[in-house]
Design a protein around this motif. Structure first.
Motif, mmCIF file in Angstrom:
data_model
loop_
_atom_site.group_PDB
_atom_site.id
_atom_site.type_symbol
_atom_site.label_atom_id
_atom_site.label_comp_id
_atom_site.label_asym_id
_atom_site.label_seq_id
_atom_site.Cartn_x
_atom_site.Cartn_y
_atom_site.Cartn_z
ATOM 1 N N ALA A 25 0.837 -1.209 0.000
ATOM 2 C CA ALA A 25 0.000 0.000 0.000
ATOM 3 C C ALA A 25 0.868 1.254 0.000
ATOM 4 C CB ALA A 25 -0.930 -0.010 1.203
ATOM 5 N N HIS A 26 2.128 1.122 0.418
ATOM 6 C CA HIS A 26 3.068 2.242 0.315
ATOM 7 C C HIS A 26 3.991 1.931 -0.850
ATOM 8 C CE1 HIS A 26 1.827 2.223 4.549
ATOM 9 N NE2 HIS A 26 1.802 3.518 4.353
ATOM 10 N N ASP A 27 4.176 2.891 -1.732
ATOM 11 C CA ASP A 27 5.013 2.598 -2.896
ATOM 12 C C ASP A 27 6.344 1.991 -2.444
ATOM 13 O OD1 ASP A 27 5.667 2.663 -5.712
ATOM 14 O OD2 ASP A 27 7.241 4.040 -5.049
ATOM 15 N N PRO A 28 6.635 0.760 -2.888
ATOM 16 C CA PRO A 28 7.823 0.074 -2.370
ATOM 17 C C PRO A 28 9.149 0.729 -2.764
ATOM 18 C CG PRO A 28 6.339 -1.461 -3.519
ATOM 19 C CD PRO A 28 5.873 -0.070 -3.817
ATOM 20 N N GLY A 29 9.155 1.616 -3.764
ATOM 21 C CA GLY A 29 10.423 2.231 -4.189
ATOM 22 C C GLY A 29 11.095 1.367 -5.252
ATOM 23 N N ASP A 30 11.968 2.021 -6.036
ATOM 24 C CA ASP A 30 12.562 1.341 -7.194
ATOM 25 C C ASP A 30 13.392 0.123 -6.802
ATOM 26 O OD1 ASP A 30 11.367 3.218 -8.731
ATOM 27 O OD2 ASP A 30 13.190 4.424 -9.050
ATOM 28 N N GLU A 31 14.120 0.241 -5.707
ATOM 29 C CA GLU A 31 14.993 -0.878 -5.315
ATOM 30 C C GLU A 31 14.175 -2.121 -4.980
ATOM 31 O OE1 GLU A 31 18.232 -0.997 -2.007
ATOM 32 O OE2 GLU A 31 18.287 0.953 -3.059
ATOM 33 N N LEU A 53 -4.926 -3.522 -0.395
ATOM 34 C CA LEU A 53 -4.786 -2.741 -1.619
ATOM 35 C C LEU A 53 -6.157 -2.491 -2.232
ATOM 36 C CD1 LEU A 53 -1.826 -4.419 -3.594
ATOM 37 C CD2 LEU A 53 -1.828 -2.194 -2.464
ATOM 38 N N ALA A 54 -6.691 -1.308 -2.021
ATOM 39 C CA ALA A 54 -7.940 -0.928 -2.698
ATOM 40 C C ALA A 54 -7.655 -0.915 -4.207
ATOM 41 C CB ALA A 54 -8.370 0.447 -2.212
ATOM 42 N N PRO A 55 -8.704 -0.968 -5.050
ATOM 43 C CA PRO A 55 -8.482 -1.078 -6.494
ATOM 44 C C PRO A 55 -7.460 -0.098 -7.058
ATOM 45 C CG PRO A 55 -10.791 -1.388 -6.021
ATOM 46 C CD PRO A 55 -10.141 -1.042 -4.705
ATOM 47 N N GLN A 56 -7.532 1.173 -6.640
ATOM 48 C CA GLN A 56 -6.603 2.167 -7.193
ATOM 49 C C GLN A 56 -5.148 1.798 -6.883
ATOM 50 O OE1 GLN A 56 -7.462 4.712 -9.257
ATOM 51 N NE2 GLN A 56 -5.246 4.862 -9.494
ATOM 52 N N LEU A 57 -4.912 1.357 -5.656
ATOM 53 C CA LEU A 57 -3.540 1.003 -5.259
ATOM 54 C C LEU A 57 -3.095 -0.305 -5.905
ATOM 55 C CD1 LEU A 57 -3.499 1.971 -1.465
ATOM 56 C CD2 LEU A 57 -2.301 3.092 -3.362
ATOM 57 N N PHE A 58 -4.050 -1.204 -6.072
ATOM 58 C CA PHE A 58 -3.755 -2.477 -6.750
ATOM 59 C C PHE A 58 -3.243 -2.185 -8.167
ATOM 60 C CE2 PHE A 58 -5.741 -6.346 -8.932
ATOM 61 C CZ PHE A 58 -4.698 -7.190 -8.590
ATOM 62 N N LEU A 59 -3.967 -1.291 -8.864
ATOM 63 C CA LEU A 59 -3.558 -0.906 -10.225
ATOM 64 C C LEU A 59 -2.208 -0.205 -10.228
ATOM 65 C CD1 LEU A 59 -6.569 0.672 -12.160
ATOM 66 C CD2 LEU A 59 -5.221 -1.337 -12.759
ATOM 67 N N GLN A 60 -2.046 0.666 -9.242
ATOM 68 C CA GLN A 60 -0.794 1.428 -9.144
ATOM 69 C C GLN A 60 0.393 0.483 -8.979
ATOM 70 O OE1 GLN A 60 -2.087 5.021 -6.972
ATOM 71 N NE2 GLN A 60 -0.041 4.852 -6.044
ATOM 72 N N PHE A 61 0.212 -0.535 -8.125
ATOM 73 C CA PHE A 61 1.296 -1.507 -7.906
ATOM 74 C C PHE A 61 1.544 -2.296 -9.195
ATOM 75 C CE2 PHE A 61 2.608 -5.838 -6.405
ATOM 76 C CZ PHE A 61 3.927 -5.478 -6.116
ATOM 77 N N ALA A 62 0.470 -2.732 -9.851
ATOM 78 C CA ALA A 62 0.627 -3.500 -11.092
ATOM 79 C C ALA A 62 1.401 -2.688 -12.130
ATOM 80 C CB ALA A 62 -0.742 -3.908 -11.633
ATOM 81 N N ARG A 63 1.119 -1.388 -12.178
ATOM 82 C CA ARG A 63 1.763 -0.535 -13.204
ATOM 83 C C ARG A 63 3.258 -0.369 -12.965
ATOM 84 N NH1 ARG A 63 -3.379 2.960 -13.409
ATOM 85 N NH2 ARG A 63 -4.336 2.123 -15.303
#
Ligand code: SIN
Length: 279
Positions: A25-31, A53-63
């Motif tokens: 749910a928190h952007d894991p960062g590039d590393e 992960l609500a839908p928006q965050l689920f999509l964000q992680f997938a992207r």
């Protein structure tokens, strides 16, 4: 936040690893994303537990891993056309995609990856099996590998068994612009564009025949390969809990969700990531 020290724990000899110490749910960062991608390429399917992960965050992680694409036959959930509902209701008998397959192999450019998150799970059952198609290829005899290396397979969205598994969801939310049937020809053995390894690329759900051969002529070898690819030693089995996430590589795995929970509801959300043309 839990993202500073992710740990990768293999779950089986053939494939699959659980990634722990991470809060998606928190952007894991590039590393961390790079570490996840490396683990995914090595283990073919990676799992995360207890994610909110609500839908928006689920999509964000997938992207973070690629371009999200839509599933051709079923509308997405409200407000998110890219998120396909993978549902079996208490009253239903068939589960979506409930047979060994690689996702939408009937498209010219099948997805590189699929990400699934469990929203509601039955009290027991509903696990998903995954199988390693590098191993499936590498364990064939030299003669069989040589023969398959030169073959092309015809993959269709309209095989009767797989069509049945999507009927309930198509009834709920068919996409009006879907074609009646999608057909694509792909090499029987594909080379993974990132690892360079060869993987068997025929599956029970979608592969109809070899190019330039009839279904009857193709069936003995295809049926042998369908059995071979599902050998237990090539597989792992994932037990879902609400908030579990799986990310699998469609270029070198197959999966099969087990339909053993009649009378209970299972609700998952799925996204697929764009892939290339198999070579
Ligand atoms: C699918 O084939 O995408 C469904 C997998 C599952 O429900 O576990």
């Amino acid at each position: 936040m839990r993202n500073d020290r992710i740990e990768v724990r293999p779950v089986a000899g053939a494939l699959g690893a659980e990634i722990v110490n991470i809060d998606l749910a928190h952007d894991p960062g590039d590393e961390a994303i790079d570490a996840i991608r490396r683990a995914w390429l090595e283990h073919l399917v990676v799992f995360f537990r207890d994610q909110t992960l609500a839908p928006q965050l689920f999509l964000q992680f997938a992207r973070r891993f690629g371009e999200v694409i839509e599933y051709p036959f079923v509308k997405g959930i409200e407000g998110f056309p890219e998120i396909t509902p993978v549902i079996k209701l208490e009253s239903e008998k068939t589960n979506f995609g409930g047979l060994w397959h690689s996702d939408t192999a009937y498209l010219d450019q099948p997805p590189m990856a699929t990400m699934l998150i469990a929203r509601e799970v039955p009290p027991f059952g509903g696990d998903t099996l995954f199988a390693n198609m590098y191993l499936a290829y590498e364990t064939l005899s030299e003669g069989m590998r040589r023969m398959l290396d030169g073959l092309v397979a015809v993959n269709s969205s309209a095989k009767a068994d797989v069509t049945r598994t999507r009927e309930d969801r198509v009834r709920d939310g068919a996409k009006q612009d879907a074609k009646q049937q999608y057909v694509a020809e792909h090499p029987v053995v594909r080379t993974h564009p990132e690892t360079g390894r060869k993987a068997l690329y025929v599956n029970f759900g979608h592969t109809v025949r070899f190019k330039d051969m009839t279904e009857e002529e193709s069936a003995p070898i295809l049926n042998y390969l369908f059995q071979h690819t599902a050998r237990p030693e090539f597989t792992c089995r994932f037990r879902w809990q609400a908030g579990s996430v799986a990310l699998w590589d469609n270029r070198c795995t197959q999966h099969n969700p087990i339909n053993d929970y009649h009378g209970y509801r299972r609700v998952m959300h799925r996204v697929t990531l764009a892939g290339d043309r198999p070579r």
